[in-house]
Scaffold this motif. Structure first.
Motif, PDB file in Angstrom:
ATOM      1  N   ALA A 137      -1.071  -8.350  -6.616  1.00  0.00           N
ATOM      2  CA  ALA A 137      -0.043  -7.233  -6.066  1.00  0.00           C
ATOM      3  C   ALA A 137      -0.857  -6.026  -5.522  1.00  0.00           C
ATOM      4  N   GLY A 138      -1.730  -5.357  -6.253  1.00  0.00           N
ATOM      5  CA  GLY A 138      -2.399  -4.258  -5.710  1.00  0.00           C
ATOM      6  C   GLY A 138      -3.255  -4.478  -4.892  1.00  0.00           C
ATOM      7  N   ILE A 139      -4.227  -5.628  -4.840  1.00  0.00           N
ATOM      8  CA  ILE A 139      -4.840  -6.077  -3.733  1.00  0.00           C
ATOM      9  C   ILE A 139      -4.163  -6.040  -2.214  1.00  0.00           C
ATOM     10  N   ILE A 140      -3.162  -6.675  -2.355  1.00  0.00           N
ATOM     11  CA  ILE A 140      -2.306  -7.117  -1.286  1.00  0.00           C
ATOM     12  C   ILE A 140      -2.113  -5.573  -0.453  1.00  0.00           C
ATOM     13  N   LEU A 141      -1.450  -4.776  -1.375  1.00  0.00           N
ATOM     14  CA  LEU A 141      -1.169  -3.486  -0.688  1.00  0.00           C
ATOM     15  C   LEU A 141      -2.466  -2.614  -0.271  1.00  0.00           C
ATOM     16  N   GLY A 142      -3.542  -2.795  -0.992  1.00  0.00           N
ATOM     17  CA  GLY A 142      -4.781  -2.194  -0.682  1.00  0.00           C
ATOM     18  C   GLY A 142      -5.205  -2.659   0.731  1.00  0.00           C
ATOM     19  N   ILE A 143      -5.328  -4.118   0.966  1.00  0.00           N
ATOM     20  CA  ILE A 143      -5.433  -4.759   2.436  1.00  0.00           C
ATOM     21  C   ILE A 143      -4.706  -4.048   3.357  1.00  0.00           C
ATOM     22  N   ASN A 144      -3.221  -4.097   2.730  1.00  0.00           N
ATOM     23  CA  ASN A 144      -2.307  -3.537   3.749  1.00  0.00           C
ATOM     24  C   ASN A 144      -2.478  -2.315   4.176  1.00  0.00           C
ATOM     25  N   SER A 145      -3.047  -1.284   3.352  1.00  0.00           N
ATOM     26  CA  SER A 145      -3.425  -0.008   3.678  1.00  0.00           C
ATOM     27  C   SER A 145      -4.394   0.210   4.855  1.00  0.00           C
ATOM     28  N   ILE A 146      -5.416  -0.885   4.863  1.00  0.00           N
ATOM     29  CA  ILE A 146      -6.589  -0.957   5.779  1.00  0.00           C
ATOM     30  C   ILE A 146      -5.596  -1.489   7.248  1.00  0.00           C
ATOM     31  N   GLN A 147      -4.735  -2.451   7.148  1.00  0.00           N
ATOM     32  CA  GLN A 147      -4.147  -3.067   8.220  1.00  0.00           C
ATOM     33  C   GLN A 147      -3.233  -2.086   8.996  1.00  0.00           C
ATOM     34  N   PHE A 148      -2.585  -1.130   8.201  1.00  0.00           N
ATOM     35  CA  PHE A 148      -1.473  -0.399   8.884  1.00  0.00           C
ATOM     36  C   PHE A 148      -2.277   1.189   8.645  1.00  0.00           C
ATOM     37  N   SER A 149      -3.645   1.503   8.828  1.00  0.00           N
ATOM     38  CA  SER A 149      -4.232   2.696   8.863  1.00  0.00           C
ATOM     39  C   SER A 149      -3.462   3.584   8.076  1.00  0.00           C
ATOM     40  N   ASN A 150      -3.109   3.400   6.813  1.00  0.00           N
ATOM     41  CA  ASN A 150      -2.453   4.338   6.027  1.00  0.00           C
ATOM     42  C   ASN A 150      -2.756   4.233   4.503  1.00  0.00           C
ATOM     43  N   PRO A 151      -3.467   5.185   4.129  1.00  0.00           N
ATOM     44  CA  PRO A 151      -4.001   5.324   2.652  1.00  0.00           C
ATOM     45  C   PRO A 151      -2.984   5.483   1.611  1.00  0.00           C
ATOM     46  N   LEU A 152      -1.757   5.786   2.091  1.00  0.00           N
ATOM     47  CA  LEU A 152      -0.729   5.798   1.043  1.00  0.00           C
ATOM     48  C   LEU A 152       0.272   4.503   1.219  1.00  0.00           C
ATOM     49  N   TYR A 153      -0.284   3.540   1.740  1.00  0.00           N
ATOM     50  CA  TYR A 153       0.633   2.518   1.850  1.00  0.00           C
ATOM     51  C   TYR A 153       0.924   1.742   0.732  1.00  0.00           C
ATOM     52  N   TRP A 154       0.182   1.769  -0.347  1.00  0.00           N
ATOM     53  CA  TRP A 154       0.189   1.508  -1.652  1.00  0.00           C
ATOM     54  C   TRP A 154       1.129   2.090  -2.717  1.00  0.00           C
ATOM     55  N   LEU A 155       1.543   3.434  -2.192  1.00  0.00           N
ATOM     56  CA  LEU A 155       2.635   4.077  -2.841  1.00  0.00           C
ATOM     57  C   LEU A 155       4.046   3.413  -3.242  1.00  0.00           C
ATOM     58  N   PRO A 156       4.540   3.607  -4.389  1.00  0.00           N
ATOM     59  CA  PRO A 156       5.958   2.906  -4.367  1.00  0.00           C
ATOM     60  C   PRO A 156       6.919   3.900  -4.218  1.00  0.00           C
ATOM     61  N   ILE A 157       6.962   4.535  -2.943  1.00  0.00           N
ATOM     62  CA  ILE A 157       8.101   5.450  -2.491  1.00  0.00           C
ATOM     63  C   ILE A 157       8.721   4.443  -1.509  1.00  0.00           C
ATOM     64  N   ILE A 158       9.852   5.190  -1.079  1.00  0.00           N
ATOM     65  CA  ILE A 158      10.693   4.517  -0.140  1.00  0.00           C
ATOM     66  C   ILE A 158       9.914   4.438   1.344  1.00  0.00           C
ATOM     67  N   LYS A 159       9.958   3.194   1.842  1.00  0.00           N
ATOM     68  CA  LYS A 159       9.593   2.849   3.315  1.00  0.00           C
ATOM     69  C   LYS A 159       8.335   3.694   3.659  1.00  0.00           C
ATOM     70  N   ILE A 160       7.019   3.547   2.926  1.00  0.00           N
ATOM     71  CA  ILE A 160       6.072   4.361   3.023  1.00  0.00           C
ATOM     72  C   ILE A 160       5.609   4.686   4.478  1.00  0.00           C
ATOM     73  N   ASP A 161       5.705   3.524   5.238  1.00  0.00           N
ATOM     74  CA  ASP A 161       5.268   3.731   6.715  1.00  0.00           C
ATOM     75  C   ASP A 161       5.878   4.628   7.404  1.00  0.00           C
ATOM     76  N   SER A 162       7.377   4.795   7.389  1.00  0.00           N
ATOM     77  CA  SER A 162       8.274   5.491   8.251  1.00  0.00           C
ATOM     78  C   SER A 162       8.003   7.024   7.222  1.00  0.00           C
ATOM     79  N   PHE A 163       7.914   7.150   6.011  1.00  0.00           N
ATOM     80  CA  PHE A 163       7.553   8.409   5.052  1.00  0.00           C
ATOM     81  C   PHE A 163       6.503   8.977   5.569  1.00  0.00           C
ATOM     82  N   LEU A 164       5.446   8.248   6.039  1.00  0.00           N
ATOM     83  CA  LEU A 164       4.189   8.990   6.583  1.00  0.00           C
ATOM     84  C   LEU A 164       4.423   9.494   7.952  1.00  0.00           C
TER      85      LEU A 164
END
Length: 865
Positions: A827-854
């Motif tokens: 699960a953590g590796i999925i979110l780590g790779i997602n962080s690359i795909q979405f150019s968001n080094p916070l993408y793994w953080l478990p806060i609400i809707k991290i993409d819109s948060f950023l």
């Protein structure tokens, strides 16, 4: 405590995942008979003790307590005798519930402070205490002595021990177990492995000494021949010390063996193993590559083995110091030394075997490397004849149950030692042997054909002595070189398939880290439980019906019985944020509205105030309810008060380091940066900057590679990772610059990004392993460098990915078993790779809707400028 021991306790040869062993199951239980009907008998969850209470007896808070020791052979007999005496006096007591628990307590890896305690008795008064000492002595003096209890005093050289301490658990503000002094003030209760009593009971202690008649008749003449100078380490079986032989000033190592403790799988105690080592070393006196034995003697109840002091470090430490971890390091000199070391080991093993001695536990910590790169093998506690079938002590990663005897164990271990020197990662191949082909290709690609051929030739040499554990040839399912551009979407799909194919619908949803079993909310929380896996699945694609069913039938049903942990990663705040993101708004709001943190002293991102505050900011951004922002600011005030009271950070996790993003100052900085982004209050920006600076004080720069890592001075090592390491600090720096549109700590961030040139790390997980490096590419500013950083991060990750049909399996912490959790697994590796795909080094953080948060934190800044 060696954190690996927690993992060993949850491993079984029948499962490739960590498993939960029933905490209250009894193996060969100890029985108490003729229990008076007014006694109540109880056990506690995960406790090895069984309690016997008399409701008519009021248990004092503290006093003189009695402990009774026993051997594995006489424990049941002693319990029968002691219990009847206690029942006669109608006082409370407890005893270790079964044989397995007693073995665990007295094993080599048991706790030195509690080791030896079999029965604990709580007398009602000093008079009763003294009476019991004598009464028990008369009944037990003829029994063989059990282990000596280090933080107690023995009564007349028997199995009876005593000390003054707490009868009930009383804690101070730091969470320390305490007793009260004569004025009612809390003072720490001694839980150290030596006898110590509080000053206010010293008179009675002296009175006991006058009645104890302890006579020390042991010969200590040999003991006095040596000057003890330092401690290398302790375990339950005794200490290992450095010293000087007074006769000639020769430096020595002195190994201590305590009787009846330090038990191994064959029930040998520490003294048995020192006897084995002494006999083996005497046979090997003319073998140059083996440590020399100098003396062997008994003093008091302990046995001491004296060996020559070997200048140098263990092979494990030598590799950590010399390995060319950075791709810019010179690797040729390292490889040359490795070949010299391995060739010496081959020669030494042949000589050792010519004396009919098999070491049985060859591994990097038992091999010393001198400054000249010469080899000395130490630690022959597991030695035996070459034909010996049983292996009492073996190290995971260097052993195989198919090895038939000590001869095979040594040659098999040598192969693994060589592999560790060239590719120092956890034993992934023990989980899935076909991954060895990928590792072979990596070795050839990184170090050249000559090095790879040397590995093959050495393995072939070892295989001549092996029957069922020879190296296998696997079909090459990979390109001729490890793929330079991994298809990230395919990897995520494979990881998702592996999680969904192994779901545990009625428990934790996923197989995860051992923290599932040792943390109260471990099966449900974000860090290791089903919530973190559900979040990863949701953010990376569709969520299956089985996952929704788990949320509704398990997670939501257990919300009302969750423990008091309200942390972001460890408890309610993270679960609330995930539920909100997944659409369970009502249930999430109920959790958020009932977060209790007012008395919390933990200020970390993992489990404390910073993580809770960050989750509430993300909630504010979704709900646009100013109450949540006000609460976040109150949390910031509470953090400041805690820091004024005590600015030393502590950790709640058994393996955490109070540095960096997850448990250190950078996590607090991240919260303040987010708070600044929505309030524009400059004081939060300044605090965020200050706390990053505090963490940077714990960092060291490697001038040769221009990289920055944290330094853990409690357990000396450099750390690059998300948890405890500099990558986590880098994320805090990146985010502060993002919300302020600034370029602070530019040099430090560049040095952290340069860490991506590290070749390898021991584990694979997001928090403490290779997964951390997935967060470097989205922190990279230079667009022309991003693709290179993606390639470097994925190349490291590939060594841990186990591809099986349409699944990609992932090894958990230490690579002992597979794991699907957020902290250490898929699960953590999925979110780590997602962080690359979405150019968001916070993408793994478990806060609400991290993409819109950023986006919103940046947007808020632009709107106000």
């Amino acid at each position: 405590m060696d954190k690996k021991l927690v993992y060993f306790q949850h491993m079984s040869e029948d499962s490739k995942y960590y498993i939960e062993k029933s905490p209250n199951a009894e193996t060969d239980p100890y029985e108490v008979h003729n229990i008076p009907n007014y006694y109540t008998v109880s056990t506690e969850y995960k406790s090895p003790w069984k309690f016997y209470n008399n409701p008519n007896h009021t248990l004092k808070e503290q006093g003189w307590k009695i402990h009774v020791s026993a051997t594995m052979n006489n424990a049941q007999d002693i319990l029968e005798v002691v219990s009847q005496i206690i029942f006669k006096h109608q006082i409370p007591f407890k005893h270790i519930k079964d044989k397995q628990s007693l073995f665990n307590m007295n094993s080599k890896h048991g706790n030195r402070t509690s080791s030896g305690k079999f029965i604990a008795i709580y007398p009602s008064s000093n008079n009763m205490f003294f009476r019991l000492l004598n009464e028990l002595y008369e009944e037990l003096k003829h029994y063989e002595n059990g282990p000596y209890i280090l933080n107690d005093k023995s009564w007349k050289d028997s199995n009876i021990y005593y000390r003054y301490g707490a009868f009930k658990n009383i804690y101070n503000e730091r969470g320390e177990l305490c007793i009260k002094d004569e004025n009612g003030n809390l003072i720490p209760d001694n839980r150290q492995p030596y006898y110590k009593i509080p000053e206010f009971v010293s008179d009675f202690d002296q009175y006991l000494d006058s009645k104890n008649n302890l006579l020390d008749t042991q010969d200590v003449s040999n003991f006095n021949d040596y000057e003890f100078q330092g401690v290398l380490r302790f375990n339950n079986g005794g200490g290992i010390y450095t010293g000087i032989r007074k006769l000639d000033g020769k430096k020595v190592v002195i190994k201590e063996g305590r009787p009846k403790v330090g038990l191994d799988g064959q029930f040998n105690d520490a003294i048995d193993r020192l006897n084995i080592e002494y006999e083996a070393l005497n046979k090997l006196t003319d073998v140059e590559g083996v440590v020399n034995v100098l003396d062997y003697f008994k003093a008091w109840k302990h046995v001491f083995l004296v060996e020559e002091f070997v200048e140098g470090v263990t092979l494990q430490t030598w590799c950590a110091i010399n390995y060319p971890f950075n791709v810019e390091n010179d690797k040729n000199e390292y490889i040359s030394k490795v070949k010299k070391i391995i060739n010496s080991l081959v020669k030494t093993i042949k000589l050792v075997h010519s004396k009919d001695v098999g070491m049985g536990d060859l591994q990097p910590q038992n091999i010393m490397i001198t400054p000249e790169s010469n080899v000395k093998i130490i630690d022959f506690e597991a030695a035996s004849a070459l034909s010996e079938e049983n292996g009492a002590l073996q190290t995971i990663g260097y052993t195989n149950k198919k090895n038939k005897n000590h001869k095979e164990r040594d040659w098999y271990a040598l192969k693994k030692v060589l592999r560790f020197c060239i590719l120092p990662i956890g034993p992934v191949a023990d989980i899935e042997e076909t991954i060895k082909k990928k590792h072979d290709m990596w070795i050839e690609d990184e170090f050249g054909k000559d090095v790879y051929q040397y590995v093959v030739n050495t393995e072939n040499l070892c295989d001549k002595y092996l029957s069922d554990t020879k190296e296998k040839i696997f079909k090459n399912s990979y390109d001729s070189k490890i793929q330079k551009e991994m298809d990230m979407s395919k990897v995520i799909k494979g990881l998702r398939n592996s999680i969904e194919s192994n779901i545990l619908p009625n428990s934790s949803l996923i197989h995860g880290d051992v923290r599932q079993f040792v943390m109260p909310s471990g099966k449900l929380n974000v860090l290791t439980g089903g919530t973190g896996a559900a979040l990863a699945l949701y953010r990376s694609g569709n969520v299956s019906k089985e996952v929704w069913d788990w949320i509704e039938n398990v997670l939501l049903e257990k919300l009302n019985v969750l423990n008091d942990d309200v942390g972001l990663f460890t408890g309610r705040a993270g679960i609330a944020a995930t539920l909100y993101e997944l659409g369970y708004i009502e249930q999430a709001m109920d959790l958020f509205n009932n977060l209790s943190y007012e008395d919390m002293k933990d200020i970390s991102l993992r489990s404390g105030l910073s993580g809770i505050g960050l989750s509430l900011i993300s909630l504010y951004m979704e709900e646009n309810n100013n109450d949540f922002l006000v609460t976040s600011e109150k949390i910031a005030d509470q953090i400041e008060k805690r820091i004024i009271e005590d600015d030393k950070l502590s950790v709640t996790d058994f393996a955490a380091v109070p540095i960096g993003l997850i448990d250190g100052w950078s996590g607090i900085s991240l919260f303040y940066a987010a708070l600044y982004s929505v309030t524009k209050n400059e004081k939060y920006y300044l605090k965020s900057k200050e706390y990053i600076e505090r963490d940077l004080k714990h960092c060291k720069v490697d001038e040769e590679t221009n990289t920055l890592q944290t330094y853990d001075d409690q357990n000396p090592r450099l750390l690059p990772y998300l948890s405890g390491g500099s990558i986590g600090i880098g994320i805090a720096i990146w985010y502060l610059n993002y919300v302020k549109n600034n370029n602070l700590f530019r040099e430090e961030l560049e040095q952290i990004i340069n860490l991506n040139k590290v070749r390898i790390a021991y584990s694979g997980g997001l928090f403490d392993g290779i997964g951390s490096f997935l967060l470097i590419p989205p922190m990279t500013k230079e667009k022309n460098e991003i693709s290179q950083h993606i390639e470097l991060a994925l190349r490291k990750l590939e060594l841990f990915l186990i591809r099986k049909d349409d699944q990609v399996l992932f090894p958990g912490n230490f690579s002992f078993r597979l794991a699907d959790d957020y902290y250490s697994g898929s699960a953590g590796i999925i979110l780590g790779i997602n962080s690359i795909q979405f150019s968001n080094p916070l993408y793994w953080l478990p806060i609400i809707k991290i993409d819109s948060f950023l986006r919103k934190t940046k947007k808020e800044l632009l709107l106000n400028n």
